[in-house]
Write an enzyme that holds these catalytic residues in place. Structure first.
Site, PDB file in Angstrom:
ATOM      1  N   LYS A   1      -3.016  -2.739  -1.015  1.00 45.73           N
ATOM      2  CA  LYS A   1      -2.854  -2.390  -2.427  1.00 45.73           C
ATOM      3  C   LYS A   1      -1.525  -1.687  -2.659  1.00 45.73           C
ATOM      4  CE  LYS A   1      -7.504  -1.923  -4.346  1.00 45.73           C
ATOM      5  NZ  LYS A   1      -8.608  -1.002  -4.661  1.00 45.73           N
TER       6      LYS A   1
ATOM      7  N   ARG B   1     -11.478  -7.533   7.809  1.00 49.44           N
ATOM      8  CA  ARG B   1     -10.880  -7.907   6.538  1.00 49.44           C
ATOM      9  C   ARG B   1     -10.031  -9.160   6.708  1.00 49.44           C
ATOM     10  NH1 ARG B   1      -8.481  -2.684   5.061  1.00 49.44           N
ATOM     11  NH2 ARG B   1      -8.519  -3.680   3.030  1.00 49.44           N
TER      12      ARG B   1
ATOM     13  N   GLU C   1     -13.222   0.148  -5.703  1.00 51.65           N
ATOM     14  CA  GLU C   1     -12.746   1.315  -6.444  1.00 51.65           C
ATOM     15  C   GLU C   1     -11.861   0.769  -7.554  1.00 51.65           C
ATOM     16  OE1 GLU C   1      -9.951   3.962  -4.527  1.00 51.65           O
ATOM     17  OE2 GLU C   1     -10.386   5.570  -5.954  1.00 51.65           O
TER      18      GLU C   1
END
Length: 556
Positions: free
Chosen positions: A271, A261, A35
RNA sequence: UCCCCCUUAGUGUAACGGUUAGCACAUAACUCUCUGAAAGUUACGGUCGUGGUUCGAAUCCACGAGGGGGAACCA
């Protein structure tokens, strides 16, 4: 790319092998779908290497796709940085750069189809009501009073939503699945919402936007993706991913596969936290060399090759893991060891006068640029009677295992002569200000002298050296897993993560160095030229220190 | 309280019912060295537990324990 080493296998490659063997697929097609709402970090690098690496190894393709279904969070600035970072890592998507927003028309048509098949309905409840009807983890949800609207009414309302007849939040389109499912994502999830916002790619064309869960499987299908790789938190979304493909009766369906991850010790990867570090000025920016971002690692001096090798070593699996940052550091050292030119730089200088060397004489000493790579050749380094050495290479009262310079003792100056310390000069506070030494003219480097001493140290000629600034970095946090700590992660920042040395002396050869150039400062570490450098002052970043077994001995 | 996923040396991974359970990093020691680097040699150290299936289990099954995830008009 000159990658000959094969990437180790993993459970995803095994699935692909089976799909190829069973002829389910003949061409493997993956995608990397960020994104565009932030900068890429080392965790994304793992995903990039996985997706593009599989495409490369199976002679398939990997698309770059921007998952841009939420206009209020996304920006073109991020699109550009992501493209740059993926390319820098060494991967190429040819002409296959897409946006989920490229598919808004088709996605809309699919939604109309869902409505016609009684698989979706317009709900006019408030978000509050929606939430209340959703039920809980242990109780089933309630059916919405709008759930049985006719196909005609749904079509009319959805068209109206698209045409901008309603305000944000007035209606949503929901998939009609199962309000009693034990999987909350299957309880009639919202698939379209009204957002009168300008989109970075489609501008003001749309005022309804599809949700991730709906857009993702269909975008994958549209692009012909065979294996849709994502991280573990989407595992619970997979039944929904499959539901849309089923409901629309699509053939040649992509398969979603989840993997764990990347987590790295002594840093944070979310983030949100990274953004807070930047916004609160706790670091200098997204590309602060202490950041785990791709741009931060690049500025720090990491090479794409080292990051790719790191990703291969970390592997891919389904269990949560915390990878030791030492593995990343090992990967850069390994790469830089092969390719970085060796130079001499004194970080904390101590002046040394060689009393028996003529003060008007300069000799050019020859030295190899990289003992690991003969093709890198040799160069000349000026030598004269006043030099700088590293303060820590002298001990007035030497540790028993110390074999560098101390009073009355000898040490070899790399690529020059053996010197002996004859006098220690101090100021009135007792601080050592300079050393007087004598040199042995018979021991010139390369002269075939048989004499050898235990230690060899680096040096620069005082009158030829160039002053430079050197920035030493250490881990950003003091604990291995700052994200899991009870304390706020800000309290766990390492106060010594940056040490700026302004009085460093480097050999004159380095004055020609340009931003990004990488060197091994002999005996201290790997360094690169920071973009902050200008004509007056070179600024170096320490990428990583050399492994150092001496400090361990010293502490014993 | 309900559902889903996961569990192999300190860390990250390999094994696909049959190997002395492999590799890398980390750690330690030694060799070598005009970088206390690199390189080389060696050492250290592991199948979450309990039952079961089987000639044989890290691998299959059951139960237990531990870890992670799940109720945004986010992705």
């Amino acid at each position: 790319m000159e990658e000959n080493k094969s990437t180790p296998s993993n459970f995803i490659r095994e699935i692909i092998d089976e799909d190829l063997k069973s002829k389910k697929h003949s061409l493997i097609h993956t995608r990397f779908p960020p994104e565009p709402n932030g900068y890429l970090h080392i965790g994304h690098a793992k995903s990039i290497c996985l997706n593009f690496g599989i495409a490369r190894d199976y002679n398939g393709m990997c698309n770059l796709r921007f998952d841009d279904t939420n206009p209020v969070k996304e920006d073109i600035e991020y699109v550009e940085s992501i493209e740059e970072d993926v390319r820098w890592l060494g991967f190429d998507w040819d002409d296959r750069m897409f946006y989920a927003s490229d598919y808004f028309d088709r996605l809309y048509e699919f939604a109309v189809q869902l409505i016609k098949d009684d698989n979706a309905y317009v709900d006019s409840s408030t978000s509050q009501e929606l939430r209340e009807m959703k039920g809980t983890l242990t109780e089933a949800g309630a059916l919405s009073p709008y759930r049985n609207r006719s196909v005609e009414e749904n079509l009319e309302l959805f068209t109206g939503m698209k045409e901008g007849k309603y305000e944000d939040g007035a209606h949503v389109l929901r998939a009609k699945i199962d309000m009693a499912s034990t999987n909350m994502h299957m309880r009639d999830p919202v698939i379209y919402r009204i957002k009168k916002a300008t989109h970075h790619n489609t501008g003001d064309k749309w005022c309804i936007y599809p949700m991730y869960d709906y857009a993702h499987p269909l975008s994958d299908w549209i692009e012909g993706i065979t294996h849709s790789l994502c991280t573990l938190e989407f595992e619970i979304h997979r039944p929904l991913y499959d539901w849309f493909l089923d409901a629309l009766k699509l053939k040649n369906r992509p398969r979603q596969i989840e993997f764990a991850r990347l987590n790295l010790t002594y840093t944070v990867m979310s983030k949100r936290k990274l953004l807070e570090l930047v916004q609160e000025g706790l670091v200098s920016g997204w590309d602060d060399p202490r950041m785990p971002t791709i741009c931060g690692l690049r500025r720090r001096g990491y090479t794409p090759e080292s990051i790719r090798n790191f990703a291969d070593r970390v592997g891919v699996a389904k269990r949560d893991a915390m990878t030791d940052v030492a593995l990343l550091e090992h990967s850069v050292r390994e790469d830089l060891n092969k390719h970085a030119m060796r130079v001499m730089a004194v970080l904390r200088p101590l002046k040394v006068v060689i009393t028996n060397y003529p003060d008007d004489k300069t000799e050019e000493m020859e030295t190899t640029n990289n003992p690991e790579d003969e093709t890198m050749g040799t160069r000349k380094i000026p030598f004269s009677n006043v030099i700088y050495i590293e303060r820590e290479d002298f001990q007035e009262v030497p540790h028993k295992k110390f074999h560098r310079l101390s009073p009355g003792n000898e040490v070899r100056l790399k690529s020059a002569y053996i010197i002996k310390c004859t006098e220690v000069i101090k100021d009135d506070k007792g601080e050592i200000t300079e050393l007087h030494c004598t040199y042995d003219p018979e021991t010139k480097s390369g002269s075939g002298s048989m004499r050898s001493v235990k230690g060899t140290i680096h040096w620069v000629s005082a009158k030829h050296a160039v002053k430079a600034e050197v920035r030493l970095y250490d881990r950003l946090f003091v604990t291995e897993d700052p994200a899991s700590d009870d304390k706020d992660f800000r309290e766990l920042l390492n106060p010594h993560s940056l040490d700026i040395l302004k009085e460093c002396y480097i050999e004159p050869e380095l004055s020609k160095a340009k931003t990004g150039d990488k060197f091994q400062f002999i005996r201290t570490g790997y360094f690169c030229v920071d973009p902050l450098s200008n004509d007056e002052m070179l600024v170096f970043n320490r990428t990583v220190a050399l492994k150092d077994s001496w400090t361990k001995i010293d502490k014993k």
